[in-house]
Write an enzyme that holds these catalytic residues in place. Structure first.
Site, PDB file in Angstrom:
ATOM      1  CG  ASP A   1      -2.045   1.132   0.977  1.00  0.00           C
ATOM      2  OD1 ASP A   1      -2.139   1.807   0.021  1.00  0.00           O
ATOM      3  OD2 ASP A   1      -3.092   0.931   1.731  1.00  0.00           O
TER       4      ASP A   1
HETATM    5  C1  BGC Z   1      -5.032   3.475   0.144  1.00  0.00           C
HETATM    6  C2  BGC Z   1      -4.902   2.733  -0.946  1.00  0.00           C
HETATM    7  C3  BGC Z   1      -4.672   3.447  -2.264  1.00  0.00           C
HETATM    8  C4  BGC Z   1      -3.341   4.100  -2.179  1.00  0.00           C
HETATM    9  C5  BGC Z   1      -3.018   4.866  -3.321  1.00  0.00           C
HETATM   10  C6  BGC Z   1      -3.684   4.200   0.249  1.00  0.00           C
HETATM   11  O1  BGC Z   1      -3.813   5.443   1.179  1.00  0.00           O
HETATM   12  O2  BGC Z   1      -5.064   2.572   1.372  1.00  0.00           O
HETATM   13  O3  BGC Z   1      -6.377   1.820  -1.029  1.00  0.00           O
HETATM   14  O4  BGC Z   1      -4.677   2.512  -3.421  1.00  0.00           O
HETATM   15  O5  BGC Z   1      -3.469   4.862  -1.057  1.00  0.00           O
HETATM   16  O6  BGC Z   1      -3.883   5.944  -3.595  1.00  0.00           O
END
Ligand code: BGC
Length: 606
Positions: A233
């Site tokens: 993530d």
């Molecule tokens: C989120 C993800 C997301 C990523 C990119 C993170 O804060 O948990 O779900 O895909 O950011 O935006």
């Protein structure tokens, strides 16, 4: 060793530094390219209910601008369609848009279990049930990948609370881990064939998900034989070398050369075997190969009008009719001549999506106040009645009441405001803002013919439901949600959505109440497998609306149920006087002393 890799000829020409450089991004959304070897940069983008393609300043919280794209209903809404063919079609539309916008990997679907109805990101997830989640996710993924784009289900795993989401340790027993929190991912990978998967921020039983040997090596790679790509993530890499040792292939976003040096050093110190590093490079090159058809086909484009119509169809199929009463007959469907008033601020400023990294810049946005006249030509007018997030406004209330008095029926928009459904923050309870309920009660005094149009991405407390005769749960219906709700109200489409989560009578009845969200360093999953209906059913707790619930304007009869070793069959008939679709649900269980272990199947029949 390199000759064993599919991409061995490229890997053998790479320096240690180049290999390590591929394991961390170049920017917010792209990977590093190595031109001399023909290695191109891959482009990632959120997901999951639209494409959040940022061309300027990027961020992973949905703060900066993104290019316009179709905003489909939130996944929590799509889930209520129980319709794999529809999910495939939405996935395909997302893939087409992503491909056109220069994206290679779409970061979705969100596949975490809605463990507690107050989970801040529940609107991004399908269900409390892993089977339904997995089946729907698999169809969605197949749709995305049919366009040459790769899907990336997230967040693996046990990431069901927002509080301390980057550090919290989810502590749970192995049975709950496997039966509840991993099953959806297993189905999504095996049946959906996802090319990529995103690890979660949190720890699972003591070790970060992104460097968790049990999750990533023993289960994902060895047991499930998953051979695809793993990405962190955004900002979820704790120790790059430990991640790589668990075959987590890429940490995002780009963080300069610090993680690259750490990997190089780990190889030099023999903490990270070269083979493990090369395996990650191999996975990345394989993902490049899989996404090549999308890159070649960017010019194919898509038709925004068609996608808007699909967004409307999808929103309509996701609507759940929770209540339909009235005297002398049920209020819904409405006749076109109804002199209805539209009341409630969400009537002109719709709640159509959740906030955070999934927030889309919609290509168009309908509101009920704009489109209602097309459906109800004798409609009597609109009054906001309240301002979301603000104190009661007596002048606004008076206007709403006088409109209600002179109307035959009230369509009253209620729901959670934007700040309540937000990445990074859980709700404190299931309450709808008090000022909306007080206004409902006042409206009821002047005109009891009220249909509530409810906007929320997850269960809310409905203790007030006796003040209305109908509840149409339009969820977070995306950019065309307004006309979808009107199509349902007028009976142009017969409601067929079914809840994908249980709505409890009181928040206190939920199984993890009292220890959700885990406030300290650990989140204890004490309820084990008894999440959602598994708990209410086993403990025989009354609920407001059960999992799988939803009304229709027609009726269905079931007969001739037969079971044998291969499965079950039955006959289903539409016994009403209008066309409609039904979600046939089968719950099969073996009674055990400790409770009921159940498997479940469902098919949508039109
Ligand atoms: C989120 C993800 C997301 C990523 C990119 C993170 O804060 O948990 O779900 O895909 O950011 O935006």
């Amino acid at each position: 060793m390199t000759t064993e890799w599919k991409h061995g000829n490229i890997i053998s020409r790479m320096s240690l530094e180049e290999k390590a450089a591929l394991l961390n991004g170049a920017s917010e959304w792209t990977t590093r390219e190595i031109r001399r070897l023909g290695i191109e940069a891959l482009v990632f983008s959120d997901g999951p209910n639209g494409v959040r393609r940022q061309r300027g300043k990027g961020d992973h919280l949905g703060l900066n601008a993104s290019v316009p794209a179709t905003c489909f209903p939130a996944l929590s809404a799509l889930a209520c369609s129980w319709d794999e063919a529809l999910l495939y079609r939405v996935g395909q539309a997302l893939g087409e848009e992503a491909r056109t916008l220069g994206v290679d990997v779409l970061l979705g679907p969100g596949l975490n279990i809605r463990r507690n109805p107050a989970g801040g990101r529940n609107f991004e997830y399908f269900s409390e049930d892993p089977f339904l989640s997995g089946k729907e996710a698999a169809a969605f993924i197949r749709g995305i990948q049919s366009t040459g784009i790769s899907a990336c289900p997230k967040h693996f795993a046990v990431n069901s609370q927002e509080l301390h989401r980057m550090t919290v340790d989810s502590v749970l027993d192995e049975r709950a881990l496997r039966e509840l929190y991993l099953t959806g991912f297993e189905i999504a990978l095996k049946e959906g064939g996802a090319h990529a998967i995103m690890t979660s921020y949190n720890k699972v039983n003591g070790s970060y998900a992104n460097e968790n040997t049990h999750l990533l090596l023993e289960i994902l790679r060895k047991e499930w034989k998953y051979d695809g790509f793993v990405v962190t993530d955004w900002g979820g890499c704790n120790d790059p070398a430990k991640g790589a040792a668990c075959r987590s292939d890429l940490s995002m976003p780009g963080a300069g050369y610090v993680p690259v040096h750490e990997i190089v050093q780990a190889v030099l110190d023999s903490r990270l075997p070269m083979e493990a590093l090369e395996q990650c490079v191999e996975d990345t090159l394989e993902l490049q190969r899989k996404t090549a058809p999308g890159r070649k086909n960017r010019a194919a484009g898509y038709d925004p009008e068609k996608h808007h119509i699909l967004a409307r169809k999808t929103a309509a199929q996701s609507v759940v009719l929770l209540k339909n009463q009235g005297k002398p007959s049920r209020l819904l469907p409405l006749s076109e001549n109804t002199r209805a008033a539209l009341i409630g601020a969400f009537g002109s400023s719709p709640r159509y999506q959740g906030a955070g990294s999934s927030a889309i810049n919609p290509s168009r946005l309908e509101s009920l106040s704009q489109v209602i006249g097309n459906y109800l030509p004798r409609y009597t007018g609109y009054a906001a009645g309240y301002t979301p997030g603000r104190k009661r406004d007596p002048a606004k209330e008076r206007k709403a009441l006088s409109l209600a008095e002179k109307s035959e029926l009230i369509l009253y928009c209620m729901g959670l405001d934007e700040c309540s459904e937000l990445e990074g923050r859980d709700r404190k309870n299931l309450a709808i803002p008090e000022e909306q309920i007080l206004l409902l009660q006042k409206l009821y005094e002047v005109n009891p013919n009220i249909v509530v149009l409810l906007s929320a991405g997850a269960a809310v407390d409905l203790w007030w439901e006796n003040y209305c005769s109908g509840i149409v749960y339009g969820q977070l219906g995306g950019q065309a949600g307004a006309s979808a709700v009107l199509e349902i109200l007028l009976g142009k489409i017969c409601p067929s959505g079914r809840l994908s989560e249980t709505w409890p009578l009181r928040y206190e009845d939920t199984p993890s109440y009292g220890y959700f969200p885990g406030p300290e360093r650990t989140a204890e999953y004490r309820e084990s497998i008894f999440v959602g209906y598994r708990y209410y059913h086993s403990a025989q707790i009354r609920v407001r609306y059960p999992f799988g619930y939803g009304l229709s304007y027609t009726s269905f009869s079931y007969s001739d149920l037969k079971t044998d070793d291969r499965g079950m069959s039955f006959e289903i008939r539409n016994t009403g006087d209008r066309d409609g679709a039904e979600v046939a649900q089968l719950y099969v269980g073996i009674k055990k002393k400790q409770g009921l272990s159940s498997r479940q199947g469902a098919e949508r029949l039109s």
